[in-house]
Design a protein around this motif. Structure first.
Motif, PDB file in Angstrom:
ATOM      1  N   LEU A 172       0.827  -1.208   0.000  1.00  0.00           N
ATOM      2  CA  LEU A 172       0.000   0.000   0.000  1.00  0.00           C
ATOM      3  C   LEU A 172       0.858   1.254   0.000  1.00  0.00           C
ATOM      4  O   LEU A 172       0.485   2.267  -0.593  1.00  0.00           O
ATOM      5  CB  LEU A 172      -0.962   0.004   1.196  1.00  0.00           C
TER       6      LEU A 172
ATOM      7  N   ALA B 120       3.500   1.453  -1.594  1.00  0.00           N
ATOM      8  CA  ALA B 120       3.921   1.574  -2.995  1.00  0.00           C
ATOM      9  C   ALA B 120       2.830   2.188  -3.867  1.00  0.00           C
ATOM     10  O   ALA B 120       3.115   2.687  -4.943  1.00  0.00           O
ATOM     11  CB  ALA B 120       4.309   0.206  -3.534  1.00  0.00           C
ATOM     12  N   THR B 121       1.565   2.154  -3.427  1.00  0.00           N
ATOM     13  CA  THR B 121       0.512   2.774  -4.238  1.00  0.00           C
ATOM     14  C   THR B 121       0.422   4.263  -3.970  1.00  0.00           C
ATOM     15  O   THR B 121      -0.375   4.954  -4.595  1.00  0.00           O
ATOM     16  CB  THR B 121      -0.874   2.178  -3.951  1.00  0.00           C
ATOM     17  N   GLY B 122       1.197   4.766  -3.013  1.00  0.00           N
ATOM     18  CA  GLY B 122       1.153   6.185  -2.703  1.00  0.00           C
ATOM     19  C   GLY B 122       0.064   6.545  -1.715  1.00  0.00           C
ATOM     20  O   GLY B 122      -0.345   7.698  -1.632  1.00  0.00           O
ATOM     21  N   ALA B 123      -0.412   5.559  -0.948  1.00  0.00           N
ATOM     22  CA  ALA B 123      -1.446   5.845   0.049  1.00  0.00           C
ATOM     23  C   ALA B 123      -0.829   6.571   1.238  1.00  0.00           C
ATOM     24  O   ALA B 123       0.327   6.332   1.584  1.00  0.00           O
ATOM     25  CB  ALA B 123      -2.096   4.550   0.513  1.00  0.00           C
ATOM     26  N   SER B 124      -1.622   7.453   1.862  1.00  0.00           N
ATOM     27  CA  SER B 124      -1.109   8.185   3.014  1.00  0.00           C
ATOM     28  C   SER B 124      -0.961   7.236   4.198  1.00  0.00           C
ATOM     29  O   SER B 124      -1.517   6.139   4.219  1.00  0.00           O
ATOM     30  CB  SER B 124      -2.065   9.310   3.388  1.00  0.00           C
TER      31      SER B 124
ATOM     32  N   LYS C 121      -4.225   6.002   5.726  1.00  0.00           N
ATOM     33  CA  LYS C 121      -4.937   4.996   4.927  1.00  0.00           C
ATOM     34  C   LYS C 121      -4.223   3.651   4.967  1.00  0.00           C
ATOM     35  O   LYS C 121      -4.870   2.603   4.963  1.00  0.00           O
ATOM     36  CB  LYS C 121      -5.075   5.476   3.482  1.00  0.00           C
TER      37      LYS C 121
ATOM     38  N   TYR D 185      -6.117   0.287   6.085  1.00  0.00           N
ATOM     39  CA  TYR D 185      -6.310  -0.830   5.153  1.00  0.00           C
ATOM     40  C   TYR D 185      -5.375  -2.003   5.396  1.00  0.00           C
ATOM     41  O   TYR D 185      -5.758  -3.141   5.191  1.00  0.00           O
ATOM     42  CB  TYR D 185      -6.167  -0.340   3.704  1.00  0.00           C
TER      43      TYR D 185
ATOM     44  N   ARG E 269      12.923  -1.631  -6.169  1.00  0.00           N
ATOM     45  CA  ARG E 269      12.405  -0.876  -5.028  1.00  0.00           C
ATOM     46  C   ARG E 269      12.989   0.529  -4.944  1.00  0.00           C
ATOM     47  O   ARG E 269      12.435   1.393  -4.273  1.00  0.00           O
ATOM     48  CB  ARG E 269      12.662  -1.648  -3.737  1.00  0.00           C
TER      49      ARG E 269
ATOM     50  N   ASN F 140      10.503   3.120  -6.955  1.00  0.00           N
ATOM     51  CA  ASN F 140       9.424   3.817  -6.227  1.00  0.00           C
ATOM     52  C   ASN F 140       9.861   4.167  -4.801  1.00  0.00           C
ATOM     53  O   ASN F 140       9.038   4.512  -3.966  1.00  0.00           O
ATOM     54  CB  ASN F 140       8.121   3.016  -6.229  1.00  0.00           C
TER      55      ASN F 140
ATOM     56  N   LEU G 205      10.748   2.498  -2.268  1.00  0.00           N
ATOM     57  CA  LEU G 205      10.508   1.663  -1.096  1.00  0.00           C
ATOM     58  C   LEU G 205      11.857   1.426  -0.440  1.00  0.00           C
ATOM     59  O   LEU G 205      11.957   1.219   0.764  1.00  0.00           O
ATOM     60  CB  LEU G 205       9.872   0.336  -1.487  1.00  0.00           C
TER      61      LEU G 205
ATOM     62  N   ARG H 119       4.476  10.479  -2.655  1.00  0.00           N
ATOM     63  CA  ARG H 119       3.216   9.728  -2.636  1.00  0.00           C
ATOM     64  C   ARG H 119       2.468   9.897  -3.953  1.00  0.00           C
ATOM     65  O   ARG H 119       1.931   8.947  -4.499  1.00  0.00           O
ATOM     66  CB  ARG H 119       2.344  10.188  -1.471  1.00  0.00           C
TER      67      ARG H 119
ATOM     68  N   ARG I 220       4.295   7.902  -6.571  1.00  0.00           N
ATOM     69  CA  ARG I 220       4.082   6.465  -6.400  1.00  0.00           C
ATOM     70  C   ARG I 220       2.740   6.037  -6.961  1.00  0.00           C
ATOM     71  O   ARG I 220       2.563   4.910  -7.406  1.00  0.00           O
ATOM     72  CB  ARG I 220       4.137   6.095  -4.918  1.00  0.00           C
ATOM     73  N   HIS I 221       1.785   6.966  -6.912  1.00  0.00           N
ATOM     74  CA  HIS I 221       0.472   6.611  -7.421  1.00  0.00           C
ATOM     75  C   HIS I 221       0.540   6.277  -8.903  1.00  0.00           C
ATOM     76  O   HIS I 221      -0.308   5.562  -9.429  1.00  0.00           O
ATOM     77  CB  HIS I 221      -0.505   7.762  -7.166  1.00  0.00           C
TER      78      HIS I 221
ATOM     79  N   MET J  34       2.877  -1.694  -8.715  1.00  0.00           N
ATOM     80  CA  MET J  34       3.853  -2.714  -8.326  1.00  0.00           C
ATOM     81  C   MET J  34       3.147  -4.021  -8.009  1.00  0.00           C
ATOM     82  O   MET J  34       2.107  -4.043  -7.367  1.00  0.00           O
ATOM     83  CB  MET J  34       4.679  -2.249  -7.131  1.00  0.00           C
TER      84      MET J  34
ATOM     85  N   SER K  16      -7.817  -0.718  -3.020  1.00  0.00           N
ATOM     86  CA  SER K  16      -6.718  -0.125  -2.261  1.00  0.00           C
ATOM     87  C   SER K  16      -5.654   0.434  -3.204  1.00  0.00           C
ATOM     88  O   SER K  16      -4.848   1.266  -2.805  1.00  0.00           O
ATOM     89  CB  SER K  16      -6.124  -1.136  -1.285  1.00  0.00           C
ATOM     90  N   GLY K  17      -5.685   0.029  -4.484  1.00  0.00           N
ATOM     91  CA  GLY K  17      -4.781   0.631  -5.454  1.00  0.00           C
ATOM     92  C   GLY K  17      -5.082   2.102  -5.687  1.00  0.00           C
ATOM     93  O   GLY K  17      -4.230   2.853  -6.162  1.00  0.00           O
TER      94      GLY K  17
ATOM     95  N   LEU L 258      -6.063   4.177  -3.239  1.00  0.00           N
ATOM     96  CA  LEU L 258      -6.037   4.906  -1.966  1.00  0.00           C
ATOM     97  C   LEU L 258      -5.322   6.247  -2.075  1.00  0.00           C
ATOM     98  O   LEU L 258      -5.674   7.202  -1.385  1.00  0.00           O
ATOM     99  CB  LEU L 258      -5.361   4.056  -0.880  1.00  0.00           C
ATOM    100  N   GLY L 259      -4.340   6.311  -2.988  1.00  0.00           N
ATOM    101  CA  GLY L 259      -3.574   7.543  -3.113  1.00  0.00           C
ATOM    102  C   GLY L 259      -4.444   8.731  -3.474  1.00  0.00           C
ATOM    103  O   GLY L 259      -4.155   9.867  -3.080  1.00  0.00           O
ATOM    104  N   SER L 260      -5.537   8.503  -4.231  1.00  0.00           N
ATOM    105  CA  SER L 260      -6.342   9.638  -4.663  1.00  0.00           C
ATOM    106  C   SER L 260      -7.728   9.647  -4.018  1.00  0.00           C
ATOM    107  O   SER L 260      -8.515  10.559  -4.245  1.00  0.00           O
ATOM    108  CB  SER L 260      -6.492   9.605  -6.185  1.00  0.00           C
TER     109      SER L 260
ATOM    110  N   ARG M 214      -4.965  -4.588  -8.724  1.00  0.00           N
ATOM    111  CA  ARG M 214      -4.709  -3.491  -7.791  1.00  0.00           C
ATOM    112  C   ARG M 214      -3.731  -2.498  -8.400  1.00  0.00           C
ATOM    113  O   ARG M 214      -3.937  -1.279  -8.332  1.00  0.00           O
ATOM    114  CB  ARG M 214      -4.145  -4.042  -6.477  1.00  0.00           C
TER     115      ARG M 214
ATOM    116  N   GLN N 247      -4.327   1.827 -10.298  1.00  0.00           N
ATOM    117  CA  GLN N 247      -3.616   3.089 -10.092  1.00  0.00           C
ATOM    118  C   GLN N 247      -3.486   3.883 -11.381  1.00  0.00           C
ATOM    119  O   GLN N 247      -2.993   4.995 -11.365  1.00  0.00           O
ATOM    120  CB  GLN N 247      -2.201   2.800  -9.545  1.00  0.00           C
TER     121      GLN N 247
END
Lengths: 266, 268, 271
Positions: free
Chosen positions: A175, A177-181, A184, A188, B46, B49, B51, B75, B78-79, B83, B102-103, B105-107, B158, B162
């Protein structure tokens, strides 16, 4: 060393181990001897105690059920103390657990604050908390609820914090990696993983609190204990017997309910 | 376009894991990275992005320098980078739909995320994608009820949710049986064409790399020593990618010799 | 199927998380019941706001009185702790010794039915009562002082140790018992060679754990007159000696942390 000559003696332990074991036994015996001889006990009373106990129990039968309805009312109040206190404590322990878990805590300071709350809550017994809160709020069930709450926060928070520390980190990474805050990610990836522990610990603590709330009354903090104290003070042993039986039933029913909840929820 | 320049990753102690690495990926090609364990494949992916935080160097994705972003910019960046993971990294106790969403979630506004009130267009897109990879009927199932191949499909969806500009796949088939593994590789290749999406795959299975990808990058101990079409990957190239020891390469560092062929020869 | 229907099938843009309880009547019933319960009990809490607001000043007074903690009566403190320690040791020894036969009684694979039920009943009764209740009864029966404390904690120990031990006995490998019987070993040897080795590690761990938890409990049962540091604490509280009470509480916390660490270490090294 050749193995052709077999020794005729066999001992389970090497001499060193044996010496250690004997020292341990000797030490235990000395400590036990010290405890028995120095404890402040009037031995005549000890020898007399079986008779005293028999006498007491004989005065308890048959249990006096005239006050049963008010006993049941107070028993219900006891259940409410345990339930309300558990519910509130569980809610408060969430942020504390979050702070006290190494992998979620925002920084070093919050980690230590969290740990301090957990340790102080856990090391002070409910009864001692109750003594304090009776002094503050006066006798009554509020003091009882707050006392149980204060003790439960540490228990629930510690187990929850450990559960947070033991989560699988991979979904968290995914998560992130998806850019979630951060928030969140917690909602999740961490919360769902901790949920089973959360329910299990809450139910377990409720079960324990049911037991604890039966004794709050002895220091004036509400519940069935008040009535028990009253009956004991007036030497109404037959009613004491009824109350004790009621407590056994309460605890057993509580255990059945928590076992059922655990099966249903987990 | 992804452009990596002079990338170095050094953990606290010891040798760098990535040594002045350069790589460029254009267009919608599927690129595989092969190399033995410890070659730095996973670290490279990694680093893209972040990580794993790169020690130095530049990584540019469509003009943005990823290495210079602050946390909130990162962030957002990364959206745009999907990955897929070796062990799927799904949230087992949530439903497939929640995992897929959950993919986004960033937006997604926070209250929607918590209340599970996903926007209509996201739900439609999720169903379309799940349908595309054949898991739409599992939307309400918990992720841990699915088989390995199905779980990896959830992982892929997922990432696609994004709407990524590039897809990174870290050993996406290493936890799967051979047949499922080929299906997933085929799926990644097809999706790359359909969505005009560059895909970068770490992979152990060289046969699959040759069959399903457009370009193969061979890594050894933090360096790229092979970069060509799958058809060019012959036995000699394989030998040099999969031979050698860290010690031999460190020795090479000292002598500043970066000729790939003779190092491999020394090691064997 | 009409075209509109097909369209509908293809465009799916709503989704709801499957609810925890599938049946909507039961679901809403549970939700409403929980809300009503908490609403009702919360509203009916006899909160005396006057008293509560005074509580704050009272709390301030207590904490002012408690700070700084006083070590003046260190002797009393030490005596209280030594007494607690003696109570805990004697109760652990007594409780563990008593637990062994009760555990055998309460193990389904060893005991005959009536004995099994008796064993279980003893354990249930011992576990149901909070040590403070047991203490208050014993104080009435045998008088104030550490003896009541020892008796209380023996009951407390039996409730826990016998239960855990009975579970362990139910899990033992019976093949070992049969092996001993097959070589013609008498009952006692069978017990010593086939049963005890299997339950011994658990038993030692339990004993150490119980010593630790008896020490904690002895601080509490003292409050109702069963001796030990708890009695010292209750006295200090009763005489409004809050500074001494704070000292005692702090020392209790310290001792509990230390004894927890020690017992954890020992149990780890035994495993």
């Amino acid at each position: 060393m050749s193995m052709e000559i077999f020794p005729e003696q066999w001992a389970r332990f090497t001499p060193r181990q044996r010496i250690l074991r004997y020292t341990f036994f000797l030490l235990s015996a000395v400590i036990l001897y010290w405890s028995v001889t120095s404890i402040d006990v009037i031995w005549e009373w000890v020898w007399d105690s079986p008779r005293q106990m028999g006498d007491l129990f004989s005065r308890m039968v048959p249990p006096d059920t005239r006050n049963l309805s008010s006993i049941l009312m107070v028993l219900w109040e006891t259940v409410n103390i345990a339930t309300l206190a558990t519910a509130i404590a569980v809610l408060i322990s969430l942020p504390v657990a979050y702070m006290a878990a190494q992998n979620t805590t925002p920084n070093k300071a919050t980690l230590w604050i969290g740990r301090f709350i957990l340790v102080s809550s856990r090391s002070i017994n409910t009864i001692i908390w109750a003594l304090l809160f009776v002094a503050i709020f006066g006798p009554g069930i509020i003091a009882g609820i707050v006392a149980i709450m204060f003790r439960s926060i540490g228990f629930v928070g510690k187990l929850l914090g450990e559960a947070i520390e033991e989560i699988d980190h991979k979904p968290v990474e995914a998560l992130e990696a998806t850019g979630a805050s951060r928030f969140k990610v917690i909602m999740y990836a961490i919360v769902p993983q901790v949920m089973p522990t959360f329910w299990a610990v809450s139910i377990l603590r409720w079960d324990i609190n049911l037991r604890e709330s039966t004794v709050l009354g002895l220091v004036g903090a509400g519940g069935i204990g008040v009535m028990l104290q009253g009956a004991i003070d007036t030497f109404n042993w037959q009613e004491v017997a009824t109350i004790l039986l009621a407590i056994i039933v309460l605890v057993i029913v509580g255990e059945v309910i928590s076992a059922w909840l655990r099966r249903k929820i987990l | 376009m992804l452009k990596i320049t002079d990338l170095v990753k050094r953990y606290d102690t010891g040798q760098p894991v990535l040594k002045n690495l350069n790589l460029e990926i254009k267009g919608e090609s599927v690129v595989s990275i092969i190399g033995s364990s410890g070659a730095g494949k996973s670290t490279l992916l990694r680093c893209i992005n972040r990580l794993v935080e790169p020690s130095s160097g530049q990584i540019q994705l469509n003009g943005t320098d990823l290495t210079s972003l602050n946390r909130s910019q990162l962030r957002k960046a990364r959206h745009k980078i999907g990955m897929v993971f070796q062990s799927f990294n799904l949230i087992d106790r949530l439903t497939v739909m929640e995992n897929v969403q959950s993919g986004r979630l960033g937006s997604l506004p926070t209250w929607r995320a918590i209340a599970r009130k996903y926007p209509k267009e996201d739900i439609r897109r999720a169903y379309e994608l799940m349908d595309r990879v054949g898991i739409a009927h599992y939307a309400d199932k918990r992720a841990d009820e699915l088989s390995g191949g199905e779980r990896q499909r959830v992982g892929v969806v997922r990432a696609l949710m994004q709407e990524p500009e590039i897809l990174l796949a870290d050993e996406p088939t290493a936890s799967l049986d051979p047949k499922t593994s080929e299906q997933i590789m085929g799926l990644l290749r097809d999706l790359s064409r359909e969505f005009a999406l560059p895909v970068l795959i770490n992979i152990h299975n060289v046969t699959e790399a040759k069959e399903y990808t457009d370009r193969i990058v061979g890594m050894r101990y933090g360096r790229i020593i092979f970069d060509a079409l799958p058809s060019d990957l012959d036995k000699d190239a394989m030998d040099s990618i999969y031979s050698g020891t860290p010690a031999a390469d460190r020795g090479a560092d000292v002598q500043q010799s970066t000729v790939s062929g003779d190092v491999g020869a020394v090691a064997t | 199927m009409s075209k509109a229907d097909t369209q509908k099938q293809l465009v799916r843009d709503t989704w709801q998380k499957p609810p925890f309880i599938a049946n909507p009547y039961i679901r809403w019933g549970v939700i409403i019941a929980v809300l009503v319960y908490f609403g009702f009990t919360l509203v009916n809490l006899p909160i005396d706001w006057n008293r509560a607001s005074q509580g704050l000043t009272r709390a301030a007074r207590i904490f002012n009185g408690a700070w700084p903690p006083s070590f003046e009566r260190g002797g009393l403190l030490l005596n209280g702790f030594l007494e607690s320690l003696k109570i805990a040791i004697l109760a652990t020894v007594g409780g563990v010794v008593l637990s062994i036969p009760i555990a055998f009684m309460a193990a389904r694979n060893v005991a005959i039915k009536p004995v099994y039920f008796l064993g279980r009943a003893i354990i249930i009764v011992a576990r149901s009562f909070h040590p403070v209740i047991v203490a208050i009864i014993f104080v009435k029966a045998v008088g104030f002082g550490p003896f009541a404390g020892v008796l209380t904690l023996i009951v407390y120990s039996v409730g826990f140790v016998a239960k855990m031990l009975a579970e362990r006995i139910e899990e033992i490998d019976f093949g070992q018992v049969e092996a001993m019987r097959s070589v013609g070993a008498p009952f006692l040897s069978t017990l010593i060679y086939a049963v005890f080795p299997q339950i011994m590690p658990r038993q030692i761990g339990l004993t150490i754990y119980q010593l630790d938890s008896n020490l904690r409990a002895s601080a509490v049962v003292g409050i109702v007159g069963a001796g030990g540091i708890g009695a010292t604490l209750a006295n200090a509280f009763g005489r409004y000696d809050y500074d001494f009470a704070l000292t005692i509480t702090l020392v209790i916390i310290g001792v509990i942390l230390v004894s927890e660490a020690i017992s954890g270490q020992i149990r780890k090294s035994i495993k």
